[in-house]
Design an enzyme around this catalytic site. Sequence first.
Site, PDB file in Angstrom:
ATOM      1  N   ILE A 233      16.734   7.311 -43.283  1.00 16.04           N
ATOM      2  CA  ILE A 233      15.431   7.941 -43.072  1.00 16.04           C
ATOM      3  C   ILE A 233      15.471   8.814 -41.814  1.00 16.04           C
ATOM      4  O   ILE A 233      14.431   9.143 -41.259  1.00 16.04           O
ATOM      5  CB  ILE A 233      14.279   6.907 -43.006  1.00 16.04           C
ATOM      6  N   ARG A 235      18.229  11.905 -40.584  1.00 11.12           N
ATOM      7  CA  ARG A 235      18.543  13.268 -40.994  1.00 11.12           C
ATOM      8  C   ARG A 235      19.695  13.207 -41.984  1.00 11.12           C
ATOM      9  O   ARG A 235      20.624  12.414 -41.830  1.00 11.12           O
ATOM     10  CB  ARG A 235      18.945  14.134 -39.788  1.00 11.12           C
ATOM     11  N   GLU A 264      18.160  20.120 -47.394  1.00  8.43           N
ATOM     12  CA  GLU A 264      16.824  20.002 -48.006  1.00  8.43           C
ATOM     13  C   GLU A 264      16.191  21.378 -48.210  1.00  8.43           C
ATOM     14  O   GLU A 264      16.381  22.278 -47.388  1.00  8.43           O
ATOM     15  CB  GLU A 264      15.921  19.160 -47.096  1.00  8.43           C
ATOM     16  N   HIS A 282      11.861  13.337 -48.723  1.00  5.13           N
ATOM     17  CA  HIS A 282      11.542  13.360 -47.294  1.00  5.13           C
ATOM     18  C   HIS A 282      10.046  13.085 -47.057  1.00  5.13           C
ATOM     19  O   HIS A 282       9.318  13.905 -46.500  1.00  5.13           O
ATOM     20  CB  HIS A 282      11.939  14.695 -46.661  1.00  5.13           C
ATOM     21  N   VAL A 283       9.632  11.894 -47.462  1.00  2.71           N
ATOM     22  CA  VAL A 283       8.221  11.522 -47.364  1.00  2.71           C
ATOM     23  C   VAL A 283       7.994  10.414 -46.336  1.00  2.71           C
ATOM     24  O   VAL A 283       6.932   9.789 -46.323  1.00  2.71           O
ATOM     25  CB  VAL A 283       7.670  11.074 -48.742  1.00  2.71           C
TER      26      VAL A 283
END
Length: 323
Positions: A233, A235, A264, A282-283
């Site tokens: 979580i 990079r 991303e 990516h939440v």
Amino acid sequence: MAPRFDIDLLMPAPMMPFIMERLDQAFHVHKLWLAADADALLAEVAPSVRAIAAAGGAAITADLMRRLPRLECVSGFGVGYDSIDAQWAGTHGITVTNTPDVLTEEVADTALALTLMAVRRLPQAERYLRAGHWLEKPFPLTPSLRGRTAGVLGLGRIGKAIARRFAACGVPVHYHGRHRQADVDLPYHATPVDLARAVDVLVVVTPGGSETRNLVDAAVLKALGPDGILVNIARGTVVDEQALVAALRDGTILGAGLDVFAQEPAVPQALLDLDNVVLLPHVGSATTHTRQAMGQLVVDNLVAWAEGRPVPTPVPETPIKAG
């Protein structure tokens, strides 16, 4: 109505509407992405720009900052700021800020959720139900969180919040960071490989950037082992994605839960094709509550600087400077 401060501010990319509204009320905002000729606009406003409001992931490079001779403050959206050359900024007297703390609990929740989803294969179970297979036979038994040991790679604010969650689940926690923390009563390991060897859930929380690129490589994944779960979580660049794909394919590790990726929003097709990895877009901090708090901190940092007060959340590489 004239803005509150007679200060020119550059906004290279769009931000949340309420951030843009509040910054429009406070500064002369130059929205670079709306210009028909962005280079021409930048050349026009460069001599007067004193601050930048940077959306998450917007590249604030040394080359860009060098073009802004009066630049004093860069207010970034997000706890990670590897897209901002903070080292260059700091050596040139420019303050860089980020938005820590306000997203800590949200991201820690996501890390625990990804761990449970990956270990218990919960997304696969839901897909199984939706496809009607439960009518035919029960979903297969899965591994468990019971009896596992978690390793936190990067025991900062978020890492500590993750450790608290694992402790509440009865899961022992070990850690690795650049330094052993004297006030932390958890087993410390000197290298990522040593940490991975001691645990079977490895949660990556370390900052991104060149210093941590591919920190989790084939050797770390091998040390994590065939029952191991990798959760990232932090990079995407911290994990060697090719090595991870290979490890998931050949059983070097059991599974993974990823909220971040190296390029991303592009996710490698090789990861999309695997069934033993949980993928999120990516939440980690993407709730209304947390994003509002992060956005307000972007504004608060800029207003504090403009009023001549110390900014609330400067990054370590840069001075605490007021406008």
